[in-house]
Design a protein around this motif. Sequence first.
Motif, PDB file in Angstrom:
ATOM      1  N   MET A  19       7.872   3.865 -54.688  1.00 39.66           N
ATOM      2  CA  MET A  19       8.452   4.733 -55.727  1.00 39.66           C
ATOM      3  C   MET A  19      10.049   5.055 -55.653  1.00 39.66           C
ATOM      4  O   MET A  19      10.531   4.691 -54.551  1.00 39.66           O
ATOM      5  CB  MET A  19       8.028   6.331 -55.376  1.00 39.66           C
ATOM      6  CG  MET A  19       6.621   6.286 -55.528  1.00 39.66           C
ATOM      7  SD  MET A  19       5.870   8.158 -54.996  1.00 39.66           S
ATOM      8  CE  MET A  19       4.170   8.008 -55.170  1.00 39.66           C
ATOM      9  N   THR A  20      10.631   5.196 -56.974  1.00 43.76           N
ATOM     10  CA  THR A  20      12.221   5.264 -56.893  1.00 43.76           C
ATOM     11  C   THR A  20      12.439   6.591 -56.112  1.00 43.76           C
ATOM     12  O   THR A  20      11.783   7.423 -55.807  1.00 43.76           O
ATOM     13  CB  THR A  20      12.373   5.346 -58.271  1.00 43.76           C
ATOM     14  OG1 THR A  20      12.067   6.781 -59.110  1.00 43.76           O
ATOM     15  CG2 THR A  20      11.892   4.095 -59.199  1.00 43.76           C
ATOM     16  N   VAL A  21      13.745   6.720 -56.080  1.00 42.81           N
ATOM     17  CA  VAL A  21      14.259   7.868 -55.404  1.00 42.81           C
ATOM     18  C   VAL A  21      13.871   9.066 -56.087  1.00 42.81           C
ATOM     19  O   VAL A  21      13.358   9.963 -55.469  1.00 42.81           O
ATOM     20  CB  VAL A  21      15.803   7.761 -55.261  1.00 42.81           C
ATOM     21  CG1 VAL A  21      16.534   9.191 -55.039  1.00 42.81           C
ATOM     22  CG2 VAL A  21      16.174   6.723 -54.307  1.00 42.81           C
ATOM     23  N   LEU A  59      20.155  15.619 -56.413  1.00 39.91           N
ATOM     24  CA  LEU A  59      20.829  14.303 -56.148  1.00 39.91           C
ATOM     25  C   LEU A  59      22.235  14.361 -56.665  1.00 39.91           C
ATOM     26  O   LEU A  59      22.981  13.771 -55.766  1.00 39.91           O
ATOM     27  CB  LEU A  59      19.885  13.313 -57.069  1.00 39.91           C
ATOM     28  CG  LEU A  59      18.623  12.830 -56.436  1.00 39.91           C
ATOM     29  CD1 LEU A  59      17.878  12.257 -57.610  1.00 39.91           C
ATOM     30  CD2 LEU A  59      18.487  12.233 -55.240  1.00 39.91           C
ATOM     31  N   ASP A  60      22.604  14.904 -57.460  1.00 40.61           N
ATOM     32  CA  ASP A  60      24.054  15.061 -58.055  1.00 40.61           C
ATOM     33  C   ASP A  60      24.714  15.737 -56.864  1.00 40.61           C
ATOM     34  O   ASP A  60      25.726  15.402 -56.572  1.00 40.61           O
ATOM     35  CB  ASP A  60      24.245  15.938 -59.267  1.00 40.61           C
ATOM     36  CG  ASP A  60      25.472  15.897 -59.998  1.00 40.61           C
ATOM     37  OD1 ASP A  60      26.160  14.620 -59.931  1.00 40.61           O
ATOM     38  OD2 ASP A  60      25.924  16.630 -60.616  1.00 40.61           O
ATOM     39  N   ALA A  95       9.013  17.876 -66.581  1.00 43.53           N
ATOM     40  CA  ALA A  95      10.499  17.945 -67.076  1.00 43.53           C
ATOM     41  C   ALA A  95      11.336  18.837 -66.048  1.00 43.53           C
ATOM     42  O   ALA A  95      12.566  18.278 -65.899  1.00 43.53           O
ATOM     43  CB  ALA A  95      10.465  18.430 -68.472  1.00 43.53           C
ATOM     44  N   GLU A  96      10.772  20.071 -65.637  1.00 34.00           N
ATOM     45  CA  GLU A  96      11.754  20.668 -64.769  1.00 34.00           C
ATOM     46  C   GLU A  96      11.672  19.940 -63.399  1.00 34.00           C
ATOM     47  O   GLU A  96      12.799  20.227 -62.652  1.00 34.00           O
ATOM     48  CB  GLU A  96      10.970  22.021 -64.573  1.00 34.00           C
ATOM     49  CG  GLU A  96      11.465  23.150 -63.742  1.00 34.00           C
ATOM     50  CD  GLU A  96      13.004  23.547 -64.206  1.00 34.00           C
ATOM     51  OE1 GLU A  96      13.704  24.151 -63.411  1.00 34.00           O
ATOM     52  OE2 GLU A  96      13.320  23.287 -65.342  1.00 34.00           O
ATOM     53  N   ALA A  97      10.798  19.804 -62.919  1.00 29.90           N
ATOM     54  CA  ALA A  97      11.038  18.845 -61.629  1.00 29.90           C
ATOM     55  C   ALA A  97      11.927  17.768 -61.664  1.00 29.90           C
ATOM     56  O   ALA A  97      12.660  17.718 -60.669  1.00 29.90           O
ATOM     57  CB  ALA A  97       9.551  18.337 -61.143  1.00 29.90           C
ATOM     58  N   VAL A  98      12.117  17.005 -62.895  1.00 34.19           N
ATOM     59  CA  VAL A  98      13.090  16.055 -62.886  1.00 34.19           C
ATOM     60  C   VAL A  98      14.319  16.619 -63.053  1.00 34.19           C
ATOM     61  O   VAL A  98      15.413  16.498 -62.207  1.00 34.19           O
ATOM     62  CB  VAL A  98      12.882  15.326 -64.022  1.00 34.19           C
ATOM     63  CG1 VAL A  98      14.024  14.310 -64.475  1.00 34.19           C
ATOM     64  CG2 VAL A  98      11.398  14.427 -64.073  1.00 34.19           C
ATOM     65  N   ARG A  99      14.607  17.755 -63.820  1.00 33.23           N
ATOM     66  CA  ARG A  99      15.797  18.508 -63.839  1.00 33.23           C
ATOM     67  C   ARG A  99      16.273  18.837 -62.473  1.00 33.23           C
ATOM     68  O   ARG A  99      17.394  18.715 -62.035  1.00 33.23           O
ATOM     69  CB  ARG A  99      15.851  19.440 -64.834  1.00 33.23           C
ATOM     70  CG  ARG A  99      17.079  20.281 -65.118  1.00 33.23           C
ATOM     71  CD  ARG A  99      17.018  21.709 -65.659  1.00 33.23           C
ATOM     72  NE  ARG A  99      16.370  22.580 -64.926  1.00 33.23           N
ATOM     73  CZ  ARG A  99      16.950  23.233 -63.783  1.00 33.23           C
ATOM     74  NH1 ARG A  99      18.166  22.970 -63.525  1.00 33.23           N
ATOM     75  NH2 ARG A  99      16.431  24.269 -63.186  1.00 33.23           N
ATOM     76  N   ASP A 109      23.414   8.635 -58.963  1.00 34.10           N
ATOM     77  CA  ASP A 109      23.321   7.140 -59.249  1.00 34.10           C
ATOM     78  C   ASP A 109      22.314   6.398 -58.831  1.00 34.10           C
ATOM     79  O   ASP A 109      22.199   4.967 -59.117  1.00 34.10           O
ATOM     80  CB  ASP A 109      24.612   6.480 -59.222  1.00 34.10           C
ATOM     81  CG  ASP A 109      25.200   6.701 -57.647  1.00 34.10           C
ATOM     82  OD1 ASP A 109      24.692   7.421 -56.898  1.00 34.10           O
ATOM     83  OD2 ASP A 109      25.977   5.618 -57.395  1.00 34.10           O
ATOM     84  N   LYS A 110      21.732   6.766 -57.622  1.00 35.58           N
ATOM     85  CA  LYS A 110      20.405   6.093 -57.058  1.00 35.58           C
ATOM     86  C   LYS A 110      19.125   6.501 -57.433  1.00 35.58           C
ATOM     87  O   LYS A 110      18.008   5.992 -56.823  1.00 35.58           O
ATOM     88  CB  LYS A 110      20.772   6.311 -55.594  1.00 35.58           C
ATOM     89  CG  LYS A 110      22.047   6.015 -54.724  1.00 35.58           C
ATOM     90  CD  LYS A 110      22.413   4.538 -55.011  1.00 35.58           C
ATOM     91  CE  LYS A 110      23.799   4.037 -54.312  1.00 35.58           C
ATOM     92  NZ  LYS A 110      24.131   2.868 -54.557  1.00 35.58           N
ATOM     93  N   ALA A 111      19.064   7.137 -58.564  1.00 36.56           N
ATOM     94  CA  ALA A 111      17.810   7.914 -58.711  1.00 36.56           C
ATOM     95  C   ALA A 111      16.916   7.064 -59.340  1.00 36.56           C
ATOM     96  O   ALA A 111      15.394   7.039 -59.022  1.00 36.56           O
ATOM     97  CB  ALA A 111      17.980   8.969 -60.071  1.00 36.56           C
ATOM     98  N   GLY A 112      17.275   5.831 -60.020  1.00 31.40           N
ATOM     99  CA  GLY A 112      16.397   4.670 -60.140  1.00 31.40           C
ATOM    100  C   GLY A 112      16.003   3.774 -59.247  1.00 31.40           C
ATOM    101  O   GLY A 112      15.358   2.763 -59.583  1.00 31.40           O
ATOM    102  N   ASP A 113      16.658   3.784 -58.104  1.00 22.28           N
ATOM    103  CA  ASP A 113      16.597   2.759 -57.112  1.00 22.28           C
ATOM    104  C   ASP A 113      15.412   2.746 -56.203  1.00 22.28           C
ATOM    105  O   ASP A 113      14.881   4.030 -56.201  1.00 22.28           O
ATOM    106  CB  ASP A 113      17.940   2.628 -56.286  1.00 22.28           C
ATOM    107  CG  ASP A 113      18.950   2.027 -56.990  1.00 22.28           C
ATOM    108  OD1 ASP A 113      18.874   1.558 -57.999  1.00 22.28           O
ATOM    109  OD2 ASP A 113      20.201   2.291 -56.539  1.00 22.28           O
ATOM    110  N   TYR A 114      14.906   1.860 -55.708  1.00 24.97           N
ATOM    111  CA  TYR A 114      13.880   2.004 -54.662  1.00 24.97           C
ATOM    112  C   TYR A 114      14.709   2.297 -53.182  1.00 24.97           C
ATOM    113  O   TYR A 114      15.590   1.566 -52.894  1.00 24.97           O
ATOM    114  CB  TYR A 114      12.864   0.670 -54.865  1.00 24.97           C
ATOM    115  CG  TYR A 114      11.970   0.835 -56.176  1.00 24.97           C
ATOM    116  CD1 TYR A 114      10.883   1.409 -55.926  1.00 24.97           C
ATOM    117  CD2 TYR A 114      12.599   0.214 -57.133  1.00 24.97           C
ATOM    118  CE1 TYR A 114      10.132   1.585 -56.985  1.00 24.97           C
ATOM    119  CE2 TYR A 114      11.762   0.518 -58.390  1.00 24.97           C
ATOM    120  CZ  TYR A 114      10.514   0.826 -58.486  1.00 24.97           C
ATOM    121  OH  TYR A 114       9.613   1.045 -59.321  1.00 24.97           O
TER     122      TYR A 114
END
Length: 265
Positions: free
Chosen positions: A112-114, A141-142, A131-135, A148-153
């Motif tokens: 899974m991605t970060v 993460l910010d 959507a709220e969980a992502v927000r 900037d690592k959100a899409g990394d594994y």
Amino acid sequence: MISRTSGGDSPAADTPPAAAALEIRGLHKSFGANEVLRGIDLSVAAHEVICLIGASGSGKSTLLRCVNLLEPVSAGSVYLAGQEITRPGVNENLVRTHIGIVFQSFNLFPHMTVLRNVTLGPARVLRTPRAEAVRQARALLDRFGLLDKAGDYPDRLSGGQQQRVAIVRALAMRPRILLLDEVTSALDPELVAEVLDVIRELAEGGMTMLIATHEMGFARDIASRVCFLADGRIVEEAPPAQLFTEPRDERTQRFLRRITEAGRL
């Protein structure tokens, strides 16, 4: 009854107002004939940071696992905000949404991605809309320099980054208390500081934490109180300025002398 309101982080309505955030009474834990915890008593107030120190095998990690109900207690009780969580019939999974735990081995899902690692718990367990969980995840993460690592594994991250993600994942569940089990032990020395900085920021923000650590200087700087464990018992408990400079028990003195001689304090 331990419960979650719609906001996800408020105490149950019947919680006594003066209750400690966490209270441990007469806790014993045995693995067969091996008694690892031998009567632990500890009260943690809201917003306190308690550091557990002691040699390997003294019971620090087992204590944290018992508090999080990952290990059943052999005797004694644990209370969360005045409510016993070790009584029969308690919903252990619900309790764990209130008590976050981070291990030294990260335990991130490698496939899974970060971002997915961080949003999985809130979406599935807390039923937070996607959507709220992502927000919320992106905001965390910010906050800790990982957006900037959100899409990394996980295998694309350094050990320090993986541990910071593990902490963010625990925070995403909005726990009342955060347990940290030797979270820097698996890291290269140059990566330790970035993880300790995250924990320091959480302490400054008022997060209630129970931390097992070998980082003596860090414990001295961050802790409200330090507990020295030996042979499954809390041998001595005091504010860091007192415990590290004027330890009363001979076992504490001997432990700190070895730590000082090794250049770790």
